[in-house]
Design a protein around this motif. Structure first.
Motif, short mmCIF file in Angstrom:
data_model
loop_
_atom_site.label_atom_id
_atom_site.label_comp_id
_atom_site.label_asym_id
_atom_site.label_seq_id
_atom_site.Cartn_x
_atom_site.Cartn_y
_atom_site.Cartn_z
N ASP A 277 0.86 -1.18 0.00
CA ASP A 277 0.00 0.00 0.00
C ASP A 277 0.90 1.24 0.00
OD1 ASP A 277 -1.66 2.15 0.60
OD2 ASP A 277 -2.97 0.95 1.88
N LEU A 278 1.11 1.81 -1.18
CA LEU A 278 2.05 2.91 -1.32
C LEU A 278 1.64 4.11 -0.49
CD1 LEU A 278 2.93 2.81 -5.12
CD2 LEU A 278 4.37 2.12 -3.20
N GLU A 279 0.38 4.44 -0.49
CA GLU A 279 -0.08 5.61 0.25
C GLU A 279 0.16 5.43 1.75
OE1 GLU A 279 -4.03 8.45 0.77
OE2 GLU A 279 -4.11 6.65 -0.49
N PHE B 291 -2.46 10.33 -5.81
CA PHE B 291 -1.11 10.66 -6.29
C PHE B 291 -0.33 9.40 -6.67
CE2 PHE B 291 3.43 11.20 -5.40
CZ PHE B 291 3.75 12.24 -6.25
N PHE B 292 -0.42 8.37 -5.85
CA PHE B 292 0.40 7.18 -6.09
C PHE B 292 -0.18 6.27 -7.17
CE2 PHE B 292 1.83 8.63 -1.96
CZ PHE B 292 3.20 8.62 -2.16
N GLY B 293 -1.28 6.68 -7.74
CA GLY B 293 -1.79 5.97 -8.89
C GLY B 293 -1.33 6.59 -10.21
N GLN B 294 -0.41 7.56 -10.12
CA GLN B 294 0.03 8.30 -11.30
C GLN B 294 1.39 7.87 -11.84
OE1 GLN B 294 -0.24 12.45 -10.16
NE2 GLN B 294 -2.39 12.27 -9.56
N PHE B 295 1.96 6.81 -11.30
CA PHE B 295 3.27 6.37 -11.78
C PHE B 295 3.22 6.04 -13.28
CE2 PHE B 295 4.39 5.65 -7.31
CZ PHE B 295 5.70 6.11 -7.31
N GLY B 296 2.07 5.56 -13.74
CA GLY B 296 1.94 5.21 -15.15
C GLY B 296 2.04 6.39 -16.08
N ARG B 297 1.93 7.60 -15.56
CA ARG B 297 2.05 8.80 -16.39
C ARG B 297 3.51 9.14 -16.70
NH1 ARG B 297 -2.29 12.87 -13.37
NH2 ARG B 297 -4.12 11.48 -13.50
N LEU B 298 4.41 8.56 -15.94
CA LEU B 298 5.83 8.83 -16.16
C LEU B 298 6.35 7.99 -17.31
CD1 LEU B 298 7.06 8.87 -12.45
CD2 LEU B 298 6.32 10.81 -13.85
N GLN B 299 7.35 8.51 -17.99
CA GLN B 299 7.93 7.83 -19.14
C GLN B 299 9.23 7.14 -18.75
OE1 GLN B 299 8.29 10.83 -22.23
NE2 GLN B 299 6.32 11.74 -21.67
N GLY B 300 9.50 5.98 -19.35
CA GLY B 300 10.74 5.29 -19.08
C GLY B 300 10.55 4.09 -18.18
N ASP B 301 11.66 3.60 -17.65
CA ASP B 301 11.66 2.39 -16.82
C ASP B 301 10.89 2.62 -15.53
OD1 ASP B 301 13.09 -0.38 -16.33
OD2 ASP B 301 13.30 0.77 -14.47
N ARG B 302 9.92 1.75 -15.26
CA ARG B 302 9.04 1.95 -14.12
C ARG B 302 9.79 1.87 -12.79
NH1 ARG B 302 3.61 1.55 -15.76
NH2 ARG B 302 2.92 1.14 -13.63
N ARG B 303 10.68 0.90 -12.65
CA ARG B 303 11.42 0.77 -11.38
C ARG B 303 12.33 1.97 -11.15
NH1 ARG B 303 13.43 -1.90 -7.22
NH2 ARG B 303 15.68 -1.87 -6.86
N GLU B 304 13.05 2.38 -12.18
CA GLU B 304 13.92 3.55 -12.04
C GLU B 304 13.12 4.78 -11.67
OE1 GLU B 304 16.46 4.25 -15.34
OE2 GLU B 304 17.47 2.29 -15.19
N ASN B 305 11.96 4.93 -12.28
CA ASN B 305 11.12 6.09 -11.97
C ASN B 305 10.66 6.06 -10.52
OD1 ASN B 305 11.27 7.22 -14.53
ND2 ASN B 305 9.43 6.20 -15.27
N ARG B 306 10.25 4.89 -10.04
CA ARG B 306 9.81 4.80 -8.64
C ARG B 306 10.93 5.23 -7.69
NH1 ARG B 306 7.44 -0.08 -10.26
NH2 ARG B 306 9.19 -1.24 -9.37
N LEU B 307 12.13 4.72 -7.93
CA LEU B 307 13.25 5.05 -7.04
C LEU B 307 13.57 6.54 -7.08
CD1 LEU B 307 15.61 1.99 -7.67
CD2 LEU B 307 14.08 2.39 -5.72
N LYS B 308 13.48 7.13 -8.26
CA LYS B 308 13.74 8.57 -8.38
C LYS B 308 12.66 9.37 -7.65
CE LYS B 308 16.17 8.35 -12.82
NZ LYS B 308 16.10 8.67 -14.27
N VAL B 309 11.41 8.95 -7.82
CA VAL B 309 10.31 9.64 -7.13
C VAL B 309 10.51 9.59 -5.63
CG1 VAL B 309 7.85 9.52 -6.58
CG2 VAL B 309 8.61 9.36 -8.97
N PHE B 310 10.84 8.40 -5.09
CA PHE B 310 11.03 8.27 -3.65
C PHE B 310 12.20 9.14 -3.18
CE2 PHE B 310 9.27 3.73 -4.20
CZ PHE B 310 7.97 4.21 -4.14
N ALA B 311 13.27 9.21 -3.98
CA ALA B 311 14.42 10.04 -3.61
C ALA B 311 14.04 11.52 -3.57
CB ALA B 311 15.57 9.81 -4.60
N HIS B 312 13.23 11.97 -4.53
CA HIS B 312 12.81 13.37 -4.55
C HIS B 312 11.85 13.68 -3.40
CE1 HIS B 312 13.93 14.69 -8.90
NE2 HIS B 312 14.82 13.84 -8.40
N LEU B 313 10.96 12.74 -3.10
CA LEU B 313 10.04 12.94 -1.98
C LEU B 313 10.79 13.01 -0.66
CD1 LEU B 313 7.07 10.56 -2.96
CD2 LEU B 313 7.25 13.04 -3.29
#
Length: 279
Positions: A147-149, A165-187
């Motif tokens: 449960d991401l939220e 908000f956490f249902g919007q990962f699909g809007r990002l472009q590129g590798d899904r795992r890399e995007n998740r890790l980047k998002v968490f780092a920015h948050l």
């Protein structure tokens, strides 16, 4: 290092060793410290006792399973056997241990069983360690059914997320795992430093530099975008009944993938994830 209590991430259940009251705490026992000594803050003592009483007892004696090794930052460490038992019983789940001693070298440890399988333990000694634990959980299990939220609210306690908000990962472009890790780092940076940076600096270039020094590239919208009301409306996000203009955005990559946010009155509002909004 000794463990006072353990919690299982997915269920949130807490457990304690049935003999915890007799465990040595300095020159006394846990029981003596909690019940026989005078505390300056009696309310704090009652809260600690109540928290331990609520923990489910392990009502059997055990030792660390044969062949198991306790590693902490790559070195052997003395550790409470409860940790080994908990990782064995709840195989595959991420655990947190409330520790009574100083944690040397970091906030995480690893238990390796006789088959060489490693299991992660987060060491919780103070309030900030709780967020660190949940951040590790997100990095490891962020792509699963977690449960991401639920996890993110604990990993980034200083952020206010828009609904969905956490249902919007699909809007990002590129590798899904890399995007998740980047998002968490920015948050993480937004949660730990966002309000501090906004309070210290008032000019956009100062805030950009301060965020950049912590590894996050961000900026507000350009004057050209600001002059177009229709495009600015796309930056408006509702948080409950409150509408917030999230024109500031972190940049996961130079030309794509943005997290739109706003910092107002000491609060960080995280509005949406997008590949890129029209400018």
């Amino acid at each position: 290092m000794s463990a006072l209590a353990l919690s299982i991430v997915e269920s949130g259940a807490a457990y304690k060793w049935s003999c915890i009251w007799e465990y040595e705490w300095g020159s006394s026992t846990v029981y003596d410290v909690l019940f026989a000594r005078q505390w300056e803050d009696s309310d704090a003592r009652r809260l600690v006792i109540a928290a331990l009483v609520k923990c489910v007892d392990w009502d059997f004696e055990f030792d660390l399973p044969h062949g198991w090794t306790i590693l902490f930052d790559g070195a052997l460490r003395e550790f409470a056997p409860t940790l080994g038992v908990m990782t064995k019983v709840h195989d595959g789940q991420r655990l947190a241990a409330i520790v009574s001693g100083a944690v040397e070298g970091g906030r995480s440890s690893t238990i390796v069983d006789e088959q060489g399988i490693a299991r992660s333990i987060s060491c919780v000694r103070e309030a900030s360690d709780v967020a660190h634990h949940w951040r590790n959980v997100l990095k490891i299990e962020g792509g699963s059914r977690l449960d991401l939220e639920f996890a993110a609210k604990r990993a980034f306690p200083n952020l206010v997320f828009s609904e969905g908000f956490f249902g919007q990962f699909g809007r990002l472009q590129g590798d899904r795992r890399e995007n998740r890790l980047k998002v968490f780092a920015h948050l993480e940076v937004l949660s730990d430093y966002g309000t501090l940076i906004w309070a210290q600096w008032t000019q956009a270039h100062e805030r950009i530099a301060a965020m950049g020094s912590r590894g996050v590239t961000c900026s507000p919208e350009s004057s050209g975008t600001r002059s177009q009301s229709g495009k600015m409306d796309q930056r408006r996000v509702f948080f409950g009944d409150r509408e917030v203009l999230c024109e500031w955005h972190t940049k996961l990559e130079p030309n794509r993938n943005r997290i739109h946010f706003s910092i107002e009155n000491g609060a960080v509002f995280v509005g949406r994830m997008v590949g890129h909004l029209p400018t």
